[in-house]
Write a protein that holds these residues in place. Sequence first.
Motif, mmCIF file in Angstrom:
data_model
loop_
_atom_site.group_PDB
_atom_site.id
_atom_site.type_symbol
_atom_site.label_atom_id
_atom_site.label_comp_id
_atom_site.label_asym_id
_atom_site.label_seq_id
_atom_site.Cartn_x
_atom_site.Cartn_y
_atom_site.Cartn_z
ATOM 1 N N ALA A 47 0.866 -1.188 0.000
ATOM 2 C CA ALA A 47 0.000 0.000 0.000
ATOM 3 C C ALA A 47 0.894 1.226 0.000
ATOM 4 O O ALA A 47 2.059 1.151 0.445
ATOM 5 C CB ALA A 47 -0.881 0.003 1.242
ATOM 6 N N ASN A 48 0.359 2.325 -0.485
ATOM 7 C CA ASN A 48 1.131 3.567 -0.538
ATOM 8 C C ASN A 48 1.564 3.973 0.879
ATOM 9 O O ASN A 48 0.726 4.050 1.777
ATOM 10 C CB ASN A 48 0.258 4.656 -1.170
ATOM 11 N N VAL A 49 2.867 4.211 1.047
ATOM 12 C CA VAL A 49 3.404 4.490 2.390
ATOM 13 C C VAL A 49 2.844 5.803 2.949
ATOM 14 O O VAL A 49 2.481 5.897 4.125
ATOM 15 C CB VAL A 49 4.951 4.547 2.358
ATOM 16 N N LEU A 50 2.763 6.796 2.094
ATOM 17 C CA LEU A 50 2.265 8.102 2.540
ATOM 18 C C LEU A 50 0.812 7.987 3.015
ATOM 19 O O LEU A 50 0.429 8.543 4.049
ATOM 20 C CB LEU A 50 2.366 9.116 1.394
ATOM 21 N N PHE A 51 0.031 7.229 2.279
ATOM 22 C CA PHE A 51 -1.366 6.994 2.667
ATOM 23 C C PHE A 51 -1.422 6.325 4.039
ATOM 24 O O PHE A 51 -2.177 6.723 4.922
ATOM 25 C CB PHE A 51 -2.045 6.108 1.617
ATOM 26 N N ARG A 52 -0.566 5.320 4.198
ATOM 27 C CA ARG A 52 -0.542 4.536 5.438
ATOM 28 C C ARG A 52 -0.158 5.412 6.629
ATOM 29 O O ARG A 52 -0.752 5.299 7.704
ATOM 30 C CB ARG A 52 0.477 3.410 5.245
#
Lengths: 265, 264
Positions: free
Chosen positions: A102-107
Amino acid sequence: MKYLRIWKRLAVMSFMVQVESFISSFGYLLGKLVRIGFFLFFLFSIFKHTDALVGYTLPEVALFFLTFNIVDIVAQLFFRGIYGIRSMIREGDFDYFLIQPANVLFRVAFQTVDFLDVITILPVLAVTLYVMRHIAGAAGQPAAPTLRWFLYGLLALNGLVIAFAIHIVVAALAVLTQEMENTIWIYRDLMTLGRFPSDIYDSPMRAILTFVVPVAVMVSFPAKAFLGKLAAGWLLQAFFMSMTSLAFSLWFWRFATRRYTSVSS
Amino acid sequence: MKKYWFIFSIYWQEGLSRRASFLMERFRALVVLISFYYFWSALLKHRTSFAGYDRSQMLTYVLGMNVLRSLVFATRTEEIAGEINHGRLSGYLLKPVNFMLYTFSRDLSEKSINLVSSIIEVIGLILIFHVDLKCPHDLQTWMLFLTACAGATWLYFILSFMTGCWGFWTSEAWGPRFLLELFLEFTAGAFFPLDVLPRMAQQIISSFPSPYMIFFPLQIFLGKINSHQILDGFLIQLFWLLAISGMARVVWVQGMKNYSSAGS
């Protein structure tokens, strides 16, 4: 859909944590509402002694204050996870996020969802709607031109994009330095300068709040657009600032994560 | 008293070593100060007075409010609940110190660091904005002001010490404390002079101890209240000091009966 499912799972986990400490959460929630209520009461009291503040009436000044709250609360609601970036890095959670599909920034941004903000935003939105209808009614227009409502929403969204960009830069600084977590509080404190219309500040200060720390663009511009007091040039300026700041922040985030070599685990 | 001086000295050094937190706290205070400075300046731009305050008095109130906030509201009593919850209180109980005086010495170090910083900030703003400060000219007013400040400092300390003692009964003292602090700040006049509010609101607020923390000392400083009002103010402040000190004593004694630190 995948990200919606992740967000929902993280939101449920955050909700369970907050419900578990009910007294504390209730105290915080009440505190947030009391703060907003007291400030509105303060503005109401001030206008018992005067008709206008730098040319704005009471409902207009209230609209600036409420817009500040909307942008501030929604930004906290969605990007709350950034506040804990340092501990995520220190305790190894960030490394764990990097290997997840999953997108790290989103996480990172959605690691925490503050449900107190969900409850706080509802009365703020209701009062804002009431104030906006009152302003439109006082101007002799039962319904303000649709364009003004549209611009208000668009510029508030634009303010959120800038807020998001600032949060990304703070997160990137934390990844690079493993410090700087206080930077987000500097942003939060500067945001409070947007509680009042930006016109109260003199020219050098106003320029700083427009171009350097764009609090005025994030908070004052939507209210001014609704009041029909924002020139078209400033509209373009606002969108240009949000797009460039977002592009820069994403570039800086990629720059920081590429140089990350893990500090924990 | 020597040991409390050492506690003060140790926490002073510790306070200065936590530079980032300290600077953040001062930055926050400065933002509040700047925002209200501009707010009142804008309101008083085209008028000679507002709600009974001329420009000089209002800006003196705003600057004085920054200094008094640093003195009165700077505290480390929020640590008490955590110390109770995690059993660290036991360590203090075994030492030959009075825990309340220990926390007061710790608070005084925090207050003095913030006070020095706020005075420097205010001097800086006076020089930058050329503020015409309204200061008392007689020694008597200064003495009354300083006495009111001392009373306000103890009043806030004892109230926040008591709220820290909530930790004896719950591990969730943070939320209610946040609410109480916000309420105290608003009703103390830490953002604006309370007499700009409607009369009814002033009457309600005057029944709380908070106006005697910021608003009352600054009213003395600005010479806005006469000798009878000053005497009444001191008597009410004394009443709250005695009442809350008594309540804090009861809460502490009851809390100690409830306290256990198994496993710590």
